[in-house]
Design a protein around this motif. Structure first.
Motif, PDB file in Angstrom:
ATOM      1  N   ASP A  19       0.817  -1.215   0.000  1.00 36.54           N
ATOM      2  CA  ASP A  19       0.000   0.000   0.000  1.00 36.54           C
ATOM      3  C   ASP A  19       0.854   1.270   0.000  1.00 36.54           C
ATOM      4  OD1 ASP A  19      -2.315  -1.494   0.002  1.00 36.54           O
ATOM      5  OD2 ASP A  19      -2.514  -1.492   2.191  1.00 36.54           O
ATOM      6  N   TRP A  20       2.078   1.184   0.555  1.00 31.07           N
ATOM      7  CA  TRP A  20       2.895   2.382   0.678  1.00 31.07           C
ATOM      8  C   TRP A  20       3.713   2.700  -0.578  1.00 31.07           C
ATOM      9  CZ3 TRP A  20       7.988   1.249  -0.087  1.00 31.07           C
ATOM     10  CH2 TRP A  20       8.413  -0.059   0.206  1.00 31.07           C
ATOM     11  N   PHE A  21       3.973   1.715  -1.426  1.00 28.85           N
ATOM     12  CA  PHE A  21       4.855   1.921  -2.581  1.00 28.85           C
ATOM     13  C   PHE A  21       4.335   2.991  -3.546  1.00 28.85           C
ATOM     14  CE2 PHE A  21       6.503   0.891  -6.815  1.00 28.85           C
ATOM     15  CZ  PHE A  21       7.865   0.923  -6.565  1.00 28.85           C
ATOM     16  N   PRO A  22       3.056   2.966  -3.935  1.00 34.82           N
ATOM     17  CA  PRO A  22       2.576   4.007  -4.854  1.00 34.82           C
ATOM     18  C   PRO A  22       2.716   5.414  -4.290  1.00 34.82           C
ATOM     19  CG  PRO A  22       1.004   2.194  -4.744  1.00 34.82           C
ATOM     20  CD  PRO A  22       1.995   1.971  -3.654  1.00 34.82           C
ATOM     21  N   PHE A  23       2.548   5.539  -2.961  1.00 33.18           N
ATOM     22  CA  PHE A  23       2.654   6.868  -2.350  1.00 33.18           C
ATOM     23  C   PHE A  23       4.106   7.351  -2.347  1.00 33.18           C
ATOM     24  CE2 PHE A  23      -1.295   5.155  -0.610  1.00 33.18           C
ATOM     25  CZ  PHE A  23      -2.157   6.214  -0.830  1.00 33.18           C
ATOM     26  N   GLY A  27       4.684  10.389  -4.501  1.00 36.18           N
ATOM     27  CA  GLY A  27       5.087  11.451  -3.585  1.00 36.18           C
ATOM     28  C   GLY A  27       6.398  12.092  -4.000  1.00 36.18           C
ATOM     29  N   THR A  28       7.358  11.265  -4.438  1.00 33.03           N
ATOM     30  CA  THR A  28       8.647  11.793  -4.893  1.00 33.03           C
ATOM     31  C   THR A  28       8.465  12.649  -6.143  1.00 33.03           C
ATOM     32  OG1 THR A  28       9.795   9.849  -4.012  1.00 33.03           O
ATOM     33  CG2 THR A  28      10.965  11.185  -5.632  1.00 33.03           C
ATOM     34  N   GLY A  29       7.686  12.153  -7.092  1.00 31.18           N
ATOM     35  CA  GLY A  29       7.440  12.919  -8.310  1.00 31.18           C
ATOM     36  C   GLY A  29       6.696  14.213  -8.036  1.00 31.18           C
ATOM     37  N   LEU A  30       5.723  14.150  -7.128  1.00 32.44           N
ATOM     38  CA  LEU A  30       4.957  15.350  -6.783  1.00 32.44           C
ATOM     39  C   LEU A  30       5.831  16.369  -6.062  1.00 32.44           C
ATOM     40  CD1 LEU A  30       2.129  16.563  -6.935  1.00 32.44           C
ATOM     41  CD2 LEU A  30       1.624  15.499  -4.721  1.00 32.44           C
ATOM     42  N   PHE A  31       6.718  15.873  -5.202  1.00 36.85           N
ATOM     43  CA  PHE A  31       7.640  16.772  -4.504  1.00 36.85           C
ATOM     44  C   PHE A  31       8.502  17.543  -5.502  1.00 36.85           C
ATOM     45  CE2 PHE A  31      12.079  17.327  -3.171  1.00 36.85           C
ATOM     46  CZ  PHE A  31      11.910  18.269  -2.170  1.00 36.85           C
ATOM     47  N   PHE A  32       9.114  16.832  -6.466  1.00 35.68           N
ATOM     48  CA  PHE A  32       9.982  17.503  -7.434  1.00 35.68           C
ATOM     49  C   PHE A  32       9.179  18.397  -8.380  1.00 35.68           C
ATOM     50  CE2 PHE A  32      13.296  14.339  -6.348  1.00 35.68           C
ATOM     51  CZ  PHE A  32      14.373  15.204  -6.225  1.00 35.68           C
ATOM     52  N   THR A  33       7.938  18.007  -8.670  1.00 31.88           N
ATOM     53  CA  THR A  33       7.086  18.843  -9.518  1.00 31.88           C
ATOM     54  C   THR A  33       6.888  20.218  -8.887  1.00 31.88           C
ATOM     55  OG1 THR A  33       5.915  16.951 -10.476  1.00 31.88           O
ATOM     56  CG2 THR A  33       4.775  19.063 -10.515  1.00 31.88           C
ATOM     57  N   ILE A  34       6.625  20.239  -7.584  1.00 27.78           N
ATOM     58  CA  ILE A  34       6.428  21.505  -6.865  1.00 27.78           C
ATOM     59  C   ILE A  34       7.767  22.193  -6.597  1.00 27.78           C
ATOM     60  CG2 ILE A  34       5.572  22.521  -4.717  1.00 27.78           C
ATOM     61  CD1 ILE A  34       3.539  20.180  -4.615  1.00 27.78           C
ATOM     62  N   TYR A  35       8.765  21.420  -6.172  1.00 29.71           N
ATOM     63  CA  TYR A  35      10.081  21.946  -5.812  1.00 29.71           C
ATOM     64  C   TYR A  35      10.752  22.630  -7.005  1.00 29.71           C
ATOM     65  CZ  TYR A  35      14.851  21.836  -3.843  1.00 29.71           C
ATOM     66  OH  TYR A  35      16.110  22.154  -3.376  1.00 29.71           O
ATOM     67  N   LEU A  36      10.579  22.063  -8.199  1.00 29.60           N
ATOM     68  CA  LEU A  36      11.202  22.604  -9.412  1.00 29.60           C
ATOM     69  C   LEU A  36      10.225  23.412 -10.265  1.00 29.60           C
ATOM     70  CD1 LEU A  36      13.335  19.476 -10.455  1.00 29.60           C
ATOM     71  CD2 LEU A  36      14.065  21.460  -9.106  1.00 29.60           C
ATOM     72  N   LYS A  37       9.034  23.657  -9.724  1.00 28.47           N
ATOM     73  CA  LYS A  37       8.022  24.508 -10.367  1.00 28.47           C
ATOM     74  C   LYS A  37       7.537  23.960 -11.715  1.00 28.47           C
ATOM     75  CE  LYS A  37       9.980  28.603  -8.108  1.00 28.47           C
ATOM     76  NZ  LYS A  37      10.648  29.913  -8.304  1.00 28.47           N
ATOM     77  N   PHE A  38       7.072  22.737 -11.694  1.00 33.77           N
ATOM     78  CA  PHE A  38       6.419  22.097 -12.835  1.00 33.77           C
ATOM     79  C   PHE A  38       7.267  22.115 -14.114  1.00 33.77           C
ATOM     80  CE2 PHE A  38       3.142  23.173  -9.843  1.00 33.77           C
ATOM     81  CZ  PHE A  38       2.253  22.104  -9.914  1.00 33.77           C
ATOM     82  N   PHE A 274      -6.434   2.093  -7.621  1.00 31.86           N
ATOM     83  CA  PHE A 274      -5.309   3.030  -7.474  1.00 31.86           C
ATOM     84  C   PHE A 274      -3.980   2.282  -7.516  1.00 31.86           C
ATOM     85  CE2 PHE A 274      -2.266   5.043  -4.519  1.00 31.86           C
ATOM     86  CZ  PHE A 274      -2.065   6.250  -5.176  1.00 31.86           C
ATOM     87  N   ASN A 275      -3.857   1.222  -6.703  1.00 31.98           N
ATOM     88  CA  ASN A 275      -2.613   0.463  -6.644  1.00 31.98           C
ATOM     89  C   ASN A 275      -2.283  -0.175  -7.987  1.00 31.98           C
ATOM     90  OD1 ASN A 275      -2.025   1.021  -3.984  1.00 31.98           O
ATOM     91  ND2 ASN A 275      -3.133  -0.731  -3.183  1.00 31.98           N
ATOM     92  N   VAL A 276      -3.289  -0.740  -8.633  1.00 27.35           N
ATOM     93  CA  VAL A 276      -3.078  -1.390  -9.927  1.00 27.35           C
ATOM     94  C   VAL A 276      -2.678  -0.359 -10.979  1.00 27.35           C
ATOM     95  CG1 VAL A 276      -4.219  -2.581 -11.836  1.00 27.35           C
ATOM     96  CG2 VAL A 276      -4.587  -3.357  -9.492  1.00 27.35           C
ATOM     97  N   GLY A 277      -3.363   0.773 -11.016  1.00 28.01           N
ATOM     98  CA  GLY A 277      -3.063   1.804 -12.004  1.00 28.01           C
ATOM     99  C   GLY A 277      -1.673   2.376 -11.860  1.00 28.01           C
ATOM    100  N   VAL A 278      -1.280   2.663 -10.627  1.00 24.16           N
ATOM    101  CA  VAL A 278       0.063   3.198 -10.387  1.00 24.16           C
ATOM    102  C   VAL A 278       1.116   2.150 -10.727  1.00 24.16           C
ATOM    103  CG1 VAL A 278       1.661   4.043  -8.638  1.00 24.16           C
ATOM    104  CG2 VAL A 278      -0.697   4.850  -8.658  1.00 24.16           C
ATOM    105  N   GLY A 279       0.880   0.915 -10.300  1.00 22.90           N
ATOM    106  CA  GLY A 279       1.833  -0.154 -10.572  1.00 22.90           C
ATOM    107  C   GLY A 279       2.016  -0.416 -12.049  1.00 22.90           C
ATOM    108  N   ARG A 280       0.907  -0.497 -12.786  1.00 24.36           N
ATOM    109  CA  ARG A 280       0.994  -0.711 -14.234  1.00 24.36           C
ATOM    110  C   ARG A 280       1.556   0.521 -14.933  1.00 24.36           C
ATOM    111  NH1 ARG A 280       2.368  -4.862 -15.284  1.00 24.36           N
ATOM    112  NH2 ARG A 280       2.748  -4.984 -13.067  1.00 24.36           N
ATOM    113  N   GLY A 281       1.260   1.722 -14.380  1.00 24.16           N
ATOM    114  CA  GLY A 281       1.806   2.950 -14.959  1.00 24.16           C
ATOM    115  C   GLY A 281       3.316   2.982 -14.871  1.00 24.16           C
ATOM    116  N   LEU A 282       3.835   2.563 -13.713  1.00 22.85           N
ATOM    117  CA  LEU A 282       5.288   2.515 -13.547  1.00 22.85           C
ATOM    118  C   LEU A 282       5.893   1.474 -14.471  1.00 22.85           C
ATOM    119  CD1 LEU A 282       7.958   3.190 -12.212  1.00 22.85           C
ATOM    120  CD2 LEU A 282       7.381   1.622 -10.359  1.00 22.85           C
ATOM    121  N   PHE A 283       5.246   0.319 -14.580  1.00 24.78           N
ATOM    122  CA  PHE A 283       5.776  -0.715 -15.472  1.00 24.78           C
ATOM    123  C   PHE A 283       5.792  -0.212 -16.913  1.00 24.78           C
ATOM    124  CE2 PHE A 283       5.409  -4.435 -18.225  1.00 24.78           C
ATOM    125  CZ  PHE A 283       6.455  -5.217 -17.752  1.00 24.78           C
ATOM    126  N   SER A 284       4.833   0.636 -17.261  1.00 21.76           N
ATOM    127  CA  SER A 284       4.755   1.131 -18.628  1.00 21.76           C
ATOM    128  C   SER A 284       5.819   2.185 -18.915  1.00 21.76           C
ATOM    129  CB  SER A 284       3.362   1.719 -18.890  1.00 21.76           C
ATOM    130  OG  SER A 284       3.305   2.323 -20.153  1.00 21.76           O
TER     131      SER A 284
END
Length: 568
Positions: A19-23, A27-38, A274-284
């Motif tokens: 359950d924690w892996f997708p977050f 979370g890392t991508g969202l952090f850099f998106t905000i930190y580096l201003k999109f 949510f878990n399936v979508g994120v997991g398959r999204g990463l695999f893609s």
């Protein structure tokens, strides 16, 4: 085999499917998106200028052009995740899973920008003159700081490189040939071992030539295969034009509610989708996994940020475009919720005690859904299953591919005569894998996409487009991942180890053509997590350096191109 799959599934449940892996990933991508201003939005148009070489300089070090690096990285991501992975996501999580795949890609565009920039910055020239890079090199060479203390992450680099070698088999090798062999068998009736043998020889010929031959192949293969595949997709979408709006609507209506049961599909919870979508999204798209930076490290560039911008385009093309089109094809065709005749995979089948369960009855749908989700498991059959002339006479319900199986026939072996006698079942699981179960159930992965393609303008011929597209997509992925693995082996054991790795890679490619699909997908999920977690930790520790590197790039760009308008 079943026991091995259970062990691997347990391991995967602790990491990649937890359950924690997708977050952590999002979370890392969202952090850099905000930190580096999109940056994925601000630098998107600029990236196209970089790809076409507008700012290249003569004498830039590297083995490939920006475009070749992009197509090599794309060939590593555009594969079974786009054809089989999307179908699997919809099969498991329903339409909402597609939304989370796209969101993972949108955020992943920033993650990939960061990891490619840092990896390109710390790349090295090997003894043979070629470039080598990737997260293991920034982990090895960069100075990490916490407070006033500086340190390097050589130990983490070794873990990442080892995981990359494992992932080259679990992501780029085994799932690809397994999907190809399955599609070719269902479409052309060619035995998997023949497909595996022929493609293994071709794979060996290509990868022996190294990155320059790989890049030369992928820069022609990627555009060609995309055109062929898109023609097939739009033939289905336009042939079912009346379903386009309902299909798109279902992605959003099921987003914050439990996905409704429709047809043979028994529904899915919000969390599961949510878990399936994120997991398959990463695999893609592999954003955050650290694989693409290895390909981009070979690019001719004097500025690492410019190559990072090229990488922004990868998740957009791979997932936001290709996976979305695949998803719309599957949804508009309706094939994802229909039952079809197929040979049942042992690892995808369970037998419930009691024959009264039907997906036509509302109460049964609810009970079966809770059983599949683990909320309220139903009693499974344990004992000897009685079969007469291929028909089950014991009081049981067969579940296959998360659906109630119908018209089930038990054969002595695949393609063999109907069985009469007893079949041993332990805890709901068939013990003799040589016995064949055949009938109607939901299907997933590449067979589902092949069925969807028959519901377009090309009719039954549409399945050939899937087979050809899958062959090209998946084979190009296997080619690229062989390069990722050999760069990791170079890091771990020197360039002399690469020849032994290539032999094992080709051998594994052949073996996987006849191996169990479910186990292969589970291995892939574990390998992805083992690469992703060290990479995410590394880029987070280098966040300040990343911001400084971007600033230095634009400062230098303004001096060199004072008339150019920058997206800073």
């Amino acid at each position: 085999m079943q026991r091995l799959n259970e062990i691997l599934t347990t391991v995967d449940s602790w990491i990649g499917s937890s359950d924690w892996f997708p977050f952590v990933l999002l979370g890392t991508g969202l952090f850099f998106t905000i930190y580096l201003k999109f940056p994925q939005i601000r630098y998107f148009r600029f990236a196209f200028n970089v790809v076409r070489g507008k700012y290249d300089k003569e004498g830039d070090e590297g083995d490939t052009s920006h475009f070749q690096a992009l197509t090599t990285a794309l060939s590593g991501t555009v594969g079974t995740g786009n054809i089989a992975g999307v179908a699997l996501a919809l099969h498991l999580g329903g339409p909402a899973a597609l939304f989370w795949m796209v969101m993972t890609a949108a955020i992943g565009m920033c993650t990939k920008f960061v990891e490619v920039t840092l990896s390109h910055k710390y790349r090295e020239k090997t003894a043979d003159g070629s470039m080598a890079g990737g997260p293991m090199y920034y982990m090895k060479n960069a100075q990490f700081k916490i407070g006033n203390k500086s340190f390097k992450l050589g130990w983490l680099a070794a873990i990442f490189a080892g995981a990359t070698v494992l992932s080259s088999f679990g992501t780029g090798n085994m799932p690809q040939i397994n999907s190809i062999a399955g599609a070719v068998k269902s479409t052309f009736q060619i035995e998997p071992w023949i497909t595996g043998a022929v493609l293994s020889v071709i794979l060996a010929v290509v990868i022996i030539g190294g990155i320059k031959r790989i890049a030369a192949v992928t820069e022609r293969l990627v555009p060609a295969m995309a055109v062929v595949y898109f023609i097939g997709c739009f033939s289905v979408i336009f042939a079912n034009a009346g379903n386009i709006i309902p299909a798109i609507s279902s992605v959003f209506t099921s987003l914050f509610t439990t996905t409704a049961a429709t047809g043979g599909f028994l529904g899915a919870t919000i969390a599961y989708a949510f878990n399936v979508g994120v997991g398959r999204g990463l695999f893609s798209n592999e954003a955050g996994q650290g694989s693409a930076p290895i390909a981009h490290a070979s690019a001719k560039a004097h500025e690492p940020v410019s190559e990072g911008m090229v990488a922004i385009l990868e998740p957009f093309i791979d997932t936001i475009i290709i996976c979305s089109i695949t998803g719309l094809t599957l949804l508009s065709s309706g094939a994802w919720q229909e039952k079809h005749y197929n040979d049942f995979a042992v690892t995808d089948m369970s037998i419930i005690a009691g024959a009264d369960y039907s997906d036509d009855v509302k109460e049964d749908r609810k009970a079966l859904k809770e059983h599949l989700s683990g909320e309220n498991p139903l009693p499974v059959f344990d004992g000897m299953l009685q079969v007469e002339n291929g028909k089950i006479v014991s009081d049981v319900t067969v579940i296959h591919a998360r659906s109630v199986a119908e018209d089930v026939t038990v054969n002595e072996y695949f393609g063999g005569p109907p069985l009469t006698g007893e079949v041993e079942i332990k805890n709901g699981v068939l013990q003799d894998a040589s016995i064949s179960f055949y009938g109607k159930s939901l299907v997933h992965s590449s067979p589902l996409t092949a069925i969807a393609f028959t519901k377009g303008w090309f009719g039954d011929y549409g399945q050939y487009i899937v087979s050809i597209g899958l062959l090209l997509f998946a084979f190009s992925t296997a080619i690229s991942w062989s390069y990722y693995g050999d760069r990791a082996m170079t890091f771990l054991a020197g360039s002399g180890s690469v020849k032994y790795y290539r032999v094992l890679y080709v051998a594994g490619f052949f073996v996987a053509s006849i191996a169990d699909t479910t186990i292969i997908w589970t291995i892939a999920a574990i390998a992805i997590a083992l690469m992703t977690l060290p990479n995410l930790l590394g880029i987070l520790l280098l966040r300040k350096e990343m911001k400084l590197t971007i600033k230095e790039y634009w400062d230098g760009f303004k001096k060199e191109y004072p008339q150019e308008k920058t997206p800073e």
